[in-house]
Design an enzyme around this catalytic site. Structure first.
Site, mmCIF file in Angstrom:
data_model
loop_
_atom_site.group_PDB
_atom_site.id
_atom_site.type_symbol
_atom_site.label_atom_id
_atom_site.label_comp_id
_atom_site.label_asym_id
_atom_site.label_seq_id
_atom_site.Cartn_x
_atom_site.Cartn_y
_atom_site.Cartn_z
ATOM 1 N N ASP A 251 70.942 33.185 28.487
ATOM 2 C CA ASP A 251 69.590 33.748 28.479
ATOM 3 C C ASP A 251 69.371 34.463 29.804
ATOM 4 O O ASP A 251 70.336 34.911 30.416
ATOM 5 C CB ASP A 251 68.552 32.646 28.229
ATOM 6 C CG ASP A 251 67.304 33.167 27.532
ATOM 7 O OD1 ASP A 251 66.609 34.007 28.127
ATOM 8 O OD2 ASP A 251 67.015 32.740 26.399
ATOM 9 N N HIS A 274 70.829 37.617 29.815
ATOM 10 C CA HIS A 274 69.841 38.589 29.337
ATOM 11 C C HIS A 274 69.211 39.366 30.481
ATOM 12 O O HIS A 274 68.190 40.026 30.296
ATOM 13 C CB HIS A 274 68.758 37.882 28.523
ATOM 14 C CG HIS A 274 69.251 37.325 27.225
ATOM 15 N ND1 HIS A 274 68.415 36.748 26.295
ATOM 16 C CD2 HIS A 274 70.505 37.243 26.700
ATOM 17 C CE1 HIS A 274 69.132 36.338 25.245
ATOM 18 N NE2 HIS A 274 70.397 36.636 25.485
#
Length: 462
Positions: A251, A274
């Protein structure tokens, strides 16, 4: 109409003059104590504290978990030994809470609460490992594993490893009943350095409701397919420095959310993951603020996003005074993105006019390659446009080295100077931005606009 068209031009000229002559924004645009992110920050001593100046453990009073019965074989439950050693160390001046090198200590969810006596050092030289079975978790602590709370003037160091044993957790669910590995909460003047945090069940390292926290030389590692394993998550905190950190997760490498201010990141390596994110903010019509963020020198490789600000429709508040500079992108899918239509939901999100206001964001010396043709995207609210978005010396190419990258703008107002590729002429689109500003003044903070009145549709996270 003539007055409206002239307004953004005046802003651009004044803004360009300020940046080219001073690289600064007038002080009246900043709240008391707020970082001027357009200027420089002291490299050393930034948020420094006298308690941090003694780095070693010589002459201190060691309190080893082994002395309280910890076995360190990775199988025996050493939780109580950690609790007992903590209670002793926390009560002593100049103590060292010691997790010895070479041991692998199985520890269940535990809170290490302060306040403690002066000059405590937490020396993690061995490995602390979490139970690998979710069913073995304490239901009273569903969101915490190792939590340090109420500390003041404490150093956490040692070269050891915190291992969340997250494999079975990742397979069980996405976000429900998952545990964050290391948490610093309600603390002040805390320094964390020389640690590895890996395979967290969910977020690896959270800093919440704290001030004056410095993190350096920290390695965070989880597979790219591990869900919601943010690297460092900052919430409701101020005066946080992240320096010389290498983060690879499933993430966000770094996520900064509401109530956070005066955050500096320096020498960050990110990937997989991310990207480096502000947000998400404004979920559930909440009022959220993030003010004063600097990222100086970073490399992002193979991430799904690069430098991202993400907010939900319907929220309010502000993201202001953000500077990204000296960043290298290597095959990043969305190198520069502001998304005020963020919707991390399996169902479409309702279109609303209220939005978190985003302003004073600068991108300077951003270089590298984009995996997708759209290297820059400013998806801003029609009713609450993004303003003072500035790009200086940006060069983003496709991953094969060609220059066929594009920019997308929706209600984003700003300008560029120096060499900027791809072009961000859409920031200067007088007609489009005047329409957005006019609609904003008409709608105010009203969030009752019907779905068919908005041209820009919501979308889910990539």
């Amino acid at each position: 109409m003539e007055r409206i068209l002239h307004i953004p031009i005046v802003v651009f000229v004044l803004g360009a003059s300020l940046f080219c002559r001073h690289n600064a924004i007038p002080n009246e645009l900043f709240m008391p104590g707020e970082i001027d992110v357009w200027g420089g920050l002291e490299e050393e001593g930034f948020f420094d504290h006298p308690w941090w100046r003694s780095e070693g453990v010589d002459g201190r009073r060691p309190v080893s978990v082994d002395g309280f019965g910890a076995v360190g074989d990775g199988v025996t439950n050493d939780t109580q030994a950690f609790v007992d050693a903590w209670n002793k160390a926390c009560s002593m001046k100049n103590a060292v809470f010691l997790v010895p090198e070479g041991g692998r200590y199985l520890v269940k969810a535990v809170r290490f609460n302060g306040p403690c006596a002066d000059n405590l050092i937490i020396q993690i030289s061995g490995t602390i490992v979490a139970p690998d079975e979710p069913k073995d978790w304490d239901p009273k602590l569903p969101r915490l594993w190792l939590s340090f709370s109420g500390l003041n003037g404490v150093k956490i160091q040692g070269g050891g490893t915190i291992d969340g044993s997250g494999t079975k957790w990742w397979a069980s669910s996405c976000k429900i009943n998952k545990t964050n590995a290391l948490t610093i909460d309600k603390s002040s003047a805390v320094k964390i350095q020389d640690l590895t945090i890996q395979n967290s069940q969910q977020m690896h390292f959270t800093i919440s409701r704290s001030d004056t926290v410095r993190v350096s030389n920290v390695l965070i590692a989880s597979p790219a397919n591990s869900p919601n394993t943010d690297g460092i998550h900052i919430s409701g905190s101020t005066g946080v420095v992240l320096q010389n950190c290498n983060i690879g997760t499933g993430d966000d490498c770094v996520s900064i959310v509401s109530g956070s201010s005066n955050i500096k990141m320096k020498n960050i390596i990110c990937g997989p993951g991310h990207g480096i994110s502000i947000g998400s903010l404004g979920k559930g019509n909440s009022t959220d603020t993030v003010i004063g963020v600097v990222l100086d020198t970073a490399t992002l490789t193979g991430t799904t996003n690069g430098l991202r600000i993400k907010t939900w429709q319907g929220g309010s508040g502000a993201v202001r005074s953000v500077r990204y500079e000296n960043v290298v992108m290597n095959n990043v899918s969305n190198p520069i993105i502001i998304d005020q239509f963020y919707c991390d939901s399996s169902n479409p999100c309702k279109n609303l006019t209220s939005a978190v206001k985003i302003s004073q964001v600068m991108y300077r010396n951003i270089q590298g390659t984009s995996k997708t043709s759209q290297a820059i995207k400013f998806a801003c609210s029609d009713a609450v446009p993004c303003s003072n978005i500035v790009l200086n010396d940006v060069n983003l190419l496709l991953h094969d080295g060609t220059a066929a990258t594009t920019t997308s703008c929706n209600c984003a107002v700003g300008f560029d100077y120096g060499f900027v590729q791809p072009s961000v002429e859409c920031l200067r689109s007088t007609t489009t931005n005047s329409q957005c500003q006019q609609q904003a003044s008409q709608n105010g903070d009203d969030d009752t606009m019907e779905d068919n009145e908005r041209a820009y549709s919501a979308h889910t996270e990539l």
